[in-house]
Design a protein around this motif. Structure first.
Motif, short mmCIF file in Angstrom:
data_model
loop_
_atom_site.label_atom_id
_atom_site.label_comp_id
_atom_site.label_asym_id
_atom_site.label_seq_id
_atom_site.Cartn_x
_atom_site.Cartn_y
_atom_site.Cartn_z
N TYR A 23 0.84 -1.21 0.00
CA TYR A 23 0.00 0.00 0.00
C TYR A 23 0.88 1.25 0.00
O TYR A 23 0.59 2.23 -0.71
CB TYR A 23 -0.91 -0.06 1.23
N ASN A 57 -8.71 6.12 -1.53
CA ASN A 57 -8.96 5.58 -0.20
C ASN A 57 -8.38 6.52 0.86
O ASN A 57 -9.02 6.83 1.87
CB ASN A 57 -8.34 4.19 -0.07
N ARG A 58 -7.18 6.98 0.59
CA ARG A 58 -6.51 7.90 1.52
C ARG A 58 -7.30 9.20 1.65
O ARG A 58 -7.39 9.79 2.71
CB ARG A 58 -5.11 8.16 0.96
N LEU A 61 -10.24 8.69 3.85
CA LEU A 61 -9.83 8.73 5.26
C LEU A 61 -9.76 10.18 5.74
O LEU A 61 -10.25 10.53 6.82
CB LEU A 61 -8.47 8.04 5.41
N SER A 81 -3.63 1.22 10.74
CA SER A 81 -3.34 2.61 10.34
C SER A 81 -2.31 2.69 9.22
O SER A 81 -2.27 3.67 8.49
CB SER A 81 -2.86 3.40 11.56
N GLY A 82 -1.46 1.67 9.08
CA GLY A 82 -0.52 1.65 7.96
C GLY A 82 0.76 2.42 8.21
O GLY A 82 1.01 2.94 9.30
N ASP A 106 -1.45 -1.12 14.58
CA ASP A 106 -1.12 -1.92 13.39
C ASP A 106 -0.33 -3.14 13.84
O ASP A 106 0.15 -3.20 14.98
CB ASP A 106 -0.31 -1.09 12.38
N LEU A 132 -5.99 -6.48 15.28
CA LEU A 132 -7.44 -6.22 15.25
C LEU A 132 -8.24 -7.47 15.63
O LEU A 132 -9.36 -7.37 16.14
CB LEU A 132 -7.83 -5.74 13.83
N ILE A 165 -9.28 -9.76 7.56
CA ILE A 165 -9.77 -10.66 8.62
C ILE A 165 -10.72 -11.68 7.97
O ILE A 165 -11.71 -11.30 7.33
CB ILE A 165 -10.56 -9.87 9.69
N1 SAM Z 1 -5.84 2.49 7.16
C1 SAM Z 1 -4.75 2.96 6.30
C2 SAM Z 1 -5.35 3.66 5.10
O1 SAM Z 1 -6.48 3.35 4.73
O2 SAM Z 1 -4.68 4.50 4.51
C3 SAM Z 1 -3.84 1.82 5.87
C4 SAM Z 1 -4.52 0.69 5.11
S1 SAM Z 1 -3.40 -0.60 4.62
C5 SAM Z 1 -4.15 -1.11 3.11
C6 SAM Z 1 -3.90 -1.93 5.71
C7 SAM Z 1 -3.15 -1.93 7.04
O3 SAM Z 1 -3.82 -2.86 7.91
C8 SAM Z 1 -1.71 -2.39 6.93
O4 SAM Z 1 -0.87 -1.44 7.54
C9 SAM Z 1 -1.68 -3.72 7.69
O5 SAM Z 1 -0.45 -3.96 8.35
C10 SAM Z 1 -2.83 -3.52 8.67
N2 SAM Z 1 -3.39 -4.78 9.19
C11 SAM Z 1 -3.70 -5.90 8.49
N3 SAM Z 1 -4.20 -6.84 9.32
C12 SAM Z 1 -4.21 -6.28 10.57
C13 SAM Z 1 -4.61 -6.76 11.87
N4 SAM Z 1 -5.09 -8.00 12.03
N5 SAM Z 1 -4.49 -5.93 12.92
C14 SAM Z 1 -3.98 -4.67 12.77
N6 SAM Z 1 -3.59 -4.17 11.57
C15 SAM Z 1 -3.70 -4.96 10.49
#
Ligand code: SAM
Length: 271
Positions: A23, A57-58, A61, A81-82, A106, A132, A165
């Motif tokens: 991403y 998407n950003r 947000l 949060s990424g 994250d 999560l 998930i």
């Molecule tokens: N939310 C940000 C945005 O929309 O710009 C980032 C989205 S990015 C596509 C997805 C993020 O979710 C990644 O940083 C990834 O590491 C995190 N992620 C994936 N599975 C996760 C989990 N089970 N718990 C916490 N974070 C998770």
């Protein structure tokens, strides 16, 4: 290009691509490695519009945070949060109120390491290394308790993360657990990949993704995504394709939903 290895946590295997770094690459970020870029190029072959989708998407947000700030929200829980990029939640919120508080969560080590650097010395924002899939642990985390007052309305951001998930892990229960911790007047914003707009393309993207990254990737139907808003009142314009949620200016998304595989929406927890 020389890899910037000095900031990489020692336990990160840079030969294994990650969702967060894929991403980051799509957004034009610098915190990704050759394996992530190779995966991104296969991903782009399956979905040539992926960079545009990531930017939209950003932008959703950003608009979601501004909408919540306008609704009086001054504390945010941003899960998944990424890797920090432009327009991070604390930056957007702090433009409105420097006292706004943001808890980032994250599981990606690079996202966590880089967030720590960006947030060093910031009393109103922190990153927590948590999953999560274990919402109770997130809610009980000491750093979260220090930033989020759950007796007051908060903004819960689950943007482009729930599709990681699996159904078997019951993402609806996870969202309900977080929802039940929120005070009335709180908001949920989410973006979720759907297979309804262009099933063939989504199938191709999912195949590329699953062949390279061990984490789950599940596109869902509109009805399944709508269920995440159980216990929330969806605000206008409802659950729509990325770019269609209160766009500031006419954008390329309108009328081309199959170009934008993510559904987005914001709900408010009623009194
Ligand atoms: N939310 C940000 C945005 O929309 O710009 C980032 C989205 S990015 C596509 C997805 C993020 O979710 C990644 O940083 C990834 O590491 C995190 N992620 C994936 N599975 C996760 C989990 N089970 N718990 C916490 N974070 C998770």
């Amino acid at each position: 290009m020389t890899e910037q290895l000095d900031w990489v946590p020692s336990h990160v295997d840079i030969a294994v691509p990650s969702a967060a770094r894929l991403y980051d690459y799509l957004l034009g970020g610098a915190h990704n490695f050759a394996a992530d870029r190779a995966l991104a190029n296969r991903f782009l072959a399956a979905q040539p519009n992926a960079k545009n989708i990531a930017r939209l998407n950003r932008d959703f947000l950003r608009r979601a945070v501004l909408f919540m700030v306008a609704g009086g929200i001054r504390q945010f829980l941003d899960v998944g949060s990424g890797i920090p990029t432009q327009g991070n939640v604390h930056e957007v919120a702090h433009q409105a109120d420097a006292g706004a508080r943001v808890a980032y969560v994250d599981i990606d080590p690079v996202a966590i390491a880089h967030s720590k650097v960006i947030l060093a010395g910031n009393q109103n924002a922190a990153i927590i290394d948590a999953d999560l899939r274990e919402p109770e642990k997130i809610l009980a985390h000491q750093a979260i308790e220090g930033l989020i007052d759950f007796s007051q309305p908060a903004g819960l951001l689950l943007v482009a993360v729930l599709h990681f998930i699996a159904d078997a892990e019951d993402p609806w229960r996870i969202v309900a657990t977080l929802r039940d911790a929120l005070a009335p007047g709180s908001y949920l914003a989410l973006c979720h990949g759907t297979d309804e707009s262009n099933p063939a393309q989504m199938k191709a993207m999912t195949k590329v993704y699953r062949s390279s990254i061990s984490s789950q990737s599940s596109a869902r139907s509109r009805a399944q995504i709508m269920r995440f808003f159980d216990g929330f009142d969806l605000v206008d314009p409802g659950l729509v394709y990325i770019g269609e949620w209160r766009p500031g200016a006419p954008g390329p998304a309108a009328g081309e939903p199959d170009q934008f595989w993510g559904l987005v929406g914001i709900g408010r927890k009623p009194a």
